[in-house]
Design a protein around this motif. Sequence first.
Motif, short mmCIF file in Angstrom:
data_model
loop_
_atom_site.label_atom_id
_atom_site.label_comp_id
_atom_site.label_asym_id
_atom_site.label_seq_id
_atom_site.Cartn_x
_atom_site.Cartn_y
_atom_site.Cartn_z
N ARG A 121 0.82 -1.22 0.00
CA ARG A 121 0.00 0.00 0.00
C ARG A 121 0.85 1.26 0.00
NH1 ARG A 121 -1.83 1.23 5.94
NH2 ARG A 121 -0.19 0.20 7.07
N ARG A 158 2.62 0.78 -5.07
CA ARG A 158 2.01 1.56 -6.14
C ARG A 158 2.85 1.50 -7.40
NH1 ARG A 158 0.04 5.04 -1.83
NH2 ARG A 158 2.05 6.05 -1.79
N MET A 167 -6.13 0.57 -10.08
CA MET A 167 -5.87 1.29 -8.84
C MET A 167 -6.94 2.36 -8.61
SD MET A 167 -1.82 1.67 -9.66
CE MET A 167 -1.31 2.63 -8.27
N ASP A 186 -4.86 6.29 -5.32
CA ASP A 186 -3.56 5.65 -5.60
C ASP A 186 -2.96 6.15 -6.91
OD1 ASP A 186 -2.95 4.15 -3.41
OD2 ASP A 186 -4.18 2.45 -4.02
N THR A 193 0.58 7.88 -7.02
CA THR A 193 1.64 7.44 -7.92
C THR A 193 2.21 8.63 -8.68
OG1 THR A 193 0.34 5.44 -8.18
CG2 THR A 193 2.25 5.67 -9.60
N GLU A 230 4.09 9.27 3.51
CA GLU A 230 2.76 8.92 3.03
C GLU A 230 1.75 9.98 3.47
OE1 GLU A 230 1.31 6.45 1.23
OE2 GLU A 230 3.25 5.57 0.68
N ARG A 277 -0.17 12.47 1.05
CA ARG A 277 -1.61 12.29 1.04
C ARG A 277 -2.30 13.65 1.16
NH1 ARG A 277 -5.68 8.49 2.87
NH2 ARG A 277 -7.58 9.52 2.17
#
Lengths: 333, 358, 280
Positions: B205, B210, C118, C122, C126, C150, C154
């Motif tokens: 994840r 990815r 995805m 995601d 990416t 992350e 995000r």
Amino acid sequence: MSPVVLNTIEVILNGLMTGVMYSLVALGFVLIFKASGIFNYAQGVLALFAALTLVGFQTGQVPFAHVINATFGTDYHHWGEGMNTVLAILLTMAVMVLLAWLVERLVLRHLVNQEPIILFMATIGLAFFLEGLGDLMWGANIKVLDVGLPSGGSFWWEDVTRTWAAEGTEYWGMYIDVLDVWAAGIAVVLVVVLTLFSQYTETGRALRAVADDHQAALTVGISLRTIWVVVWSIAGFVALVAGIMWGAKSGVQFSLSLIALKALPVLILGGFTSIPGAIVGGLIIGVGEKLFEFAIGPMIGGATENWFAYVLALFFLMFRPQGLFGERIIERV
Amino acid sequence: MFYREAGDFKTSYVDDQQTFPIRFDRWGVRVLLLVAFLVVPFLINDYWEKSILIPFLVWSLAALGLNILTGYCGLVSLGTGGFMAVGAYASYKIMTAFPEVNIFFVILLSGGVTALVGILFGLPSLRIKGFYLAVATLAAQFFLIWLFNKAPWFYNYSASGQITVPERSVFGIVVTGPEAASWATYLFCLVFVVLFAFVARNLTRGRLGRSWMAIRDMDIAAEIIGVPPLQAKLSAFAVSSFYIGLAGALFFSVYLGAIEPTEAFNIDKSFLVLFMIIIGGLGSIFGSFVGAAFMVLLPVLFKNIMVGGFGWPTDMVQHFIFVLVGGLIMFFLIVEPHGLAQLWRVTKEKLRLWPFPH
Amino acid sequence: MENRVTEEPTPEAAVTERAERSANADVLLDLRNISLSFGGVKALSNISFDILTGEIRAIIGPNGAGKSSMLNVINGFYHPQEGEIWFDGKLRGPMKPYQIARQGIARTFQNIALFRGMSTLDNLMTGRITHMHAGIFWQALWKGRAEREELAHRERVERIIDFLEIQSIRKTPVGRLPYGLQKRVELGRALAADSKLLLLDEPMAGMNIEEKEDMCRFILDVHDQFGTTIALIEHDMSVVMDIADRVVVLDYGKKIGDGYPDEIRSNQDVIDAYLGVAHD
Ligand SMILES: Nc1ncnc2c1ncn2[C@@H]1O[C@H](COP(=O)(O)OP(=O)(O)OP(=O)(O)O)[C@@H](O)[C@H]1O
Ligand SMILES: [Mg+2]
């Protein structure tokens, strides 16, 4: 000539004969791939299945006898004396056509527009299915397949080659199995027939149209489904021929489906779309693995035929990812 | 409303990025782990250990590994059996050459060795794709098995050509060899599986996962937006082989104890694991477990029914299972390419709405 | 800024103009004498143009003119046989596409090239891959740098999601989205890269009027809010004339026009090319 040279020639000849067998299986792959873009892993098992069915008809076995006996405690074996070889071959062919129809109906039809790799995996499933089914129907014991082809070493060839050896050397002549020669001959006939079929018959032309361009073929009204049934039937026929040859040579048994695996590197060399490619690829692999085993094998413990074809294909792919005869793959965005 | 995800609002991205974002799942997993660690060891017997639990755990690891490569990165491999053999032989060589190293680290190191071999055989993936690559991995399968058969160094020149595990223990508890207790081998494998399932979940994840999926879904676009294909594919091969190596090492040292490569790691094993992930669900951690459980239980179940019930000979049951599994593979690819895991997800969705559909 | 003319300048003038411009830090991308051919097909012949920092540069031309090939050259998917590419004041050596992405060039594709399996989220995450660096060990544990990274990314991605108004499809696999939304997600993925140069290959192709308007608004907003430099391929002339600062026109792999929108509108070569006057 010195015995070393003569031995090498013998190895090459035997390699060519083995190669013919690989080519026969690879041929079935190519036919299906060209017409439907499907990489049919089950081609080798088709050959096994065809051979099992043929023996079953020939000897008059009751299908599923083992299963019935085991379940109900009965004792069925044969329904009679068996039947004439030609009739058995025709009936087997009918079974293969039925099988092609079922495969189209039950599997392929539902997988159109799927990615090639999904289709590939589906045919792996098909291979397992057919392998199990063949064994349940006809029993898993090794069977002798005899369709009346001559077999055994050729004495004539042994005598001829013995005279080639240099004076004073001990040389007993080359061994070549007559059956292999027959197989090669039949393979040639098969290829010629297939070529004529695709050139001069309506169905053949339709097949080529589909192979060239699916969309175009559809727009001029060729039914893709019919084509698929036809092409899987033809592949079934090729499998039958391969099954007969291989079965006559080493008995009908599970190992037959392993030739299917050997056909994969053959295809990588020859490309998936080229019939001459399949043949040349098969011969290269056949000769290559026999020569390698002969020359290098003893030094590294032997049994190199197990992997030689795959490793050759691997190296080959590193330099020519599209195969010997394939077109360069162009990628676009 | 058996299963709830609504009403489970996230107030921050930290919450949303937990291992199990849905509370119900979180509790489910906790309970499962408690049972697996605290209850099962007291109930386990030899039959459950040898025919169900250990095979399930070992194959789960292998399925996780192949799923990372095939399900997440889209590279189909038929070399799983060969890579498991690498794990097995690596563990044997390390155990016999360095007897003082703890078995736990031996297994980890074996995974590491397999990862390196995996990278080596993964190199062609940079140039070739699809079934071309599948065929190339066959080279790994056949060459490696041949090598372990023919090079005596690998089996320490034993006369039989077999390798046999020496006795090893963790905290004084024997986990390998005939003296090992069922609960000990079970817990030993369980630790690896839980640990590395967690790692797999995290890897898949995050950034690495990815980039694998990007390569799987559209490799050219992936490279153009900044995913280095070399790194992505080779890391997939490395991680995948690591897991498969762990599985191979446990398969040999804990499960079988003595092996001969042609039998233990033949091409059928490669297909077995491939089937697990197709049936369980490509690109799903959970699916890897479901698939492994399915393929381990199916033969056990049918052997019991047909050998016990109908009096069929075992080899016939074997063929019947071939038919069944082959049929199921086609069925799943047609009806539910995301496997049992997806069926489970759909069921959950239904449960959530129950008793009010729509 | 000097007034550029659409006819090919005289060689000397070209040289001085170039020299002037390279000295000028305003040029983000300078393409010099690019030629690209596939076997016999000349997709691009001797094309030169530049893109200034902060502008919207349109590339137009009939089908098969070589527009997409031009973008593929810019982000390194195609390697031109001849010519130089100067990006951010430096001559670019041979590089792989992903290295070029790291230098700050992002793009969308003519035929949607999303990662279909995805989720939207995601896909966008990416898009930020060039900014993420945590090692595999921390990723495996989801701790330390990996976790921080992350979260930070995000948040950035959520801003883009809000901006593009795609909150409701955050967790949907993009393969299931309708075409128009997919185009939008693809724009989002390119935006997520926070690049210096954004290449858009027909972002409005196949859209209805409403969707086109939305897309136009997004592109202009991106440009205004983030000051992103944009190179855009588009067939719809009215859109091009509306939003582009400058336009370059290709036809049969040759550059036939380069200048401000109103100059292009009145350029005879361009008019001929679009009306399909025979070439000699
Ligand atoms: N990879 C390739 N191999 C061979 N020829 C190519 C390749 N890519 C592009 N071409 C050719 O180069 C020419 C220009 O193509 P390109 O896709 O750049 O056109 P375009 O201006 O984007 O057209 P469109 O408006 O249709 O998108 C075409 O003739 C095309 O066939
Ligand atoms: Mg284009």
